[in-house]
Motif scaffolding. Structure first.
Motif, short mmCIF file in Angstrom:
data_model
loop_
_atom_site.label_atom_id
_atom_site.label_comp_id
_atom_site.label_asym_id
_atom_site.label_seq_id
_atom_site.Cartn_x
_atom_site.Cartn_y
_atom_site.Cartn_z
N LYS A 6 0.87 -1.18 0.00
CA LYS A 6 0.00 0.00 0.00
C LYS A 6 0.90 1.23 0.00
CE LYS A 6 -3.98 1.67 2.55
NZ LYS A 6 -4.82 1.42 3.72
N ILE A 49 -5.09 -7.50 3.07
CA ILE A 49 -6.24 -6.80 2.51
C ILE A 49 -7.08 -7.78 1.70
CG2 ILE A 49 -5.03 -6.05 0.44
CD1 ILE A 49 -6.42 -3.31 0.77
N ASP A 50 -8.37 -7.54 1.66
CA ASP A 50 -9.27 -8.35 0.85
C ASP A 50 -8.98 -8.07 -0.62
OD1 ASP A 50 -11.37 -10.07 0.24
OD2 ASP A 50 -12.83 -8.44 0.22
N ARG A 100 -10.79 -7.85 -3.12
CA ARG A 100 -11.76 -6.99 -3.82
C ARG A 100 -11.54 -5.51 -3.55
NH1 ARG A 100 -16.68 -10.39 -1.55
NH2 ARG A 100 -15.26 -10.21 0.20
N SER A 101 -10.69 -5.18 -2.57
CA SER A 101 -10.41 -3.79 -2.24
C SER A 101 -9.37 -3.22 -3.17
CB SER A 101 -9.91 -3.66 -0.80
OG SER A 101 -10.87 -4.11 0.10
N ARG A 102 -9.43 -1.91 -3.39
CA ARG A 102 -8.41 -1.26 -4.22
C ARG A 102 -7.13 -1.08 -3.41
NH1 ARG A 102 -11.81 3.01 -2.40
NH2 ARG A 102 -10.55 4.77 -1.71
N ARG A 103 -6.07 -0.64 -4.08
CA ARG A 103 -4.76 -0.55 -3.45
C ARG A 103 -4.78 0.33 -2.20
NH1 ARG A 103 -0.11 2.64 -6.43
NH2 ARG A 103 -1.32 4.33 -5.57
N GLU A 104 -5.45 1.43 -2.25
CA GLU A 104 -5.48 2.35 -1.11
C GLU A 104 -6.69 2.12 -0.22
OE1 GLU A 104 -2.82 4.09 -0.69
OE2 GLU A 104 -2.05 3.59 -2.66
N GLY A 105 -7.37 1.00 -0.40
CA GLY A 105 -8.57 0.70 0.37
C GLY A 105 -8.29 0.33 1.81
N ARG A 106 -9.36 -0.02 2.50
CA ARG A 106 -9.25 -0.37 3.92
C ARG A 106 -8.57 -1.73 4.06
NH1 ARG A 106 -13.34 0.52 8.65
NH2 ARG A 106 -12.46 -0.94 10.14
N ASP A 107 -7.55 -1.77 4.91
CA ASP A 107 -6.82 -3.02 5.10
C ASP A 107 -7.31 -3.72 6.37
OD1 ASP A 107 -5.40 -1.70 7.26
OD2 ASP A 107 -4.16 -0.79 5.71
#
Length: 95
Positions: free
Chosen positions: A7, A22-23, A25-32
């Motif tokens: 990230k 991280i899941d 389905r999340s984007r790179r800067e998404g919630r980890d």
């Protein structure tokens, strides 16, 4: 499915990367789910929270290619005898 992924943090031209669980389905800067380390490519420093990484690997998390290379350079897989080879996992998925 959970992945160990980088990230991006830091400022322009001075990137520092956190190693996060991280899941997919999340984007790179998404919630980890959890921060498990960081990597500074400029100073070539790596910090790993070993118990957290082992926990996620045991639960089935897959490191990305870059995170796998970073952990291999830090001799993570030699120390803890984690049997993971990214080439083998790719072959198993295609069968």
């Amino acid at each position: 499915m959970v992945k160990l992924r980088l990230k991006r943090c830091g400022r322009k031209q001075r990137a520092i990367y956190r190693i996060v669980a991280i899941d997919i389905r999340s984007r790179r800067e998404g919630r980890d789910l959890q921060k498990v380390g960081f990597y500074d490519p400029i100073k070539n420093q790596t910090y790993s929270n070993v118990p957290a990484i082992l926990y996620f690997l045991e639960k089935g998390a897959q490191p990305t290619g870059t995170v796998h290379d970073i952990l291999r350079k830090a001799e993570f897989f030699k120390e803890f005898r984690v049997s993971f080879d990214k080439k083998e996992s790719k072959n198993k998925n295609h069968e």
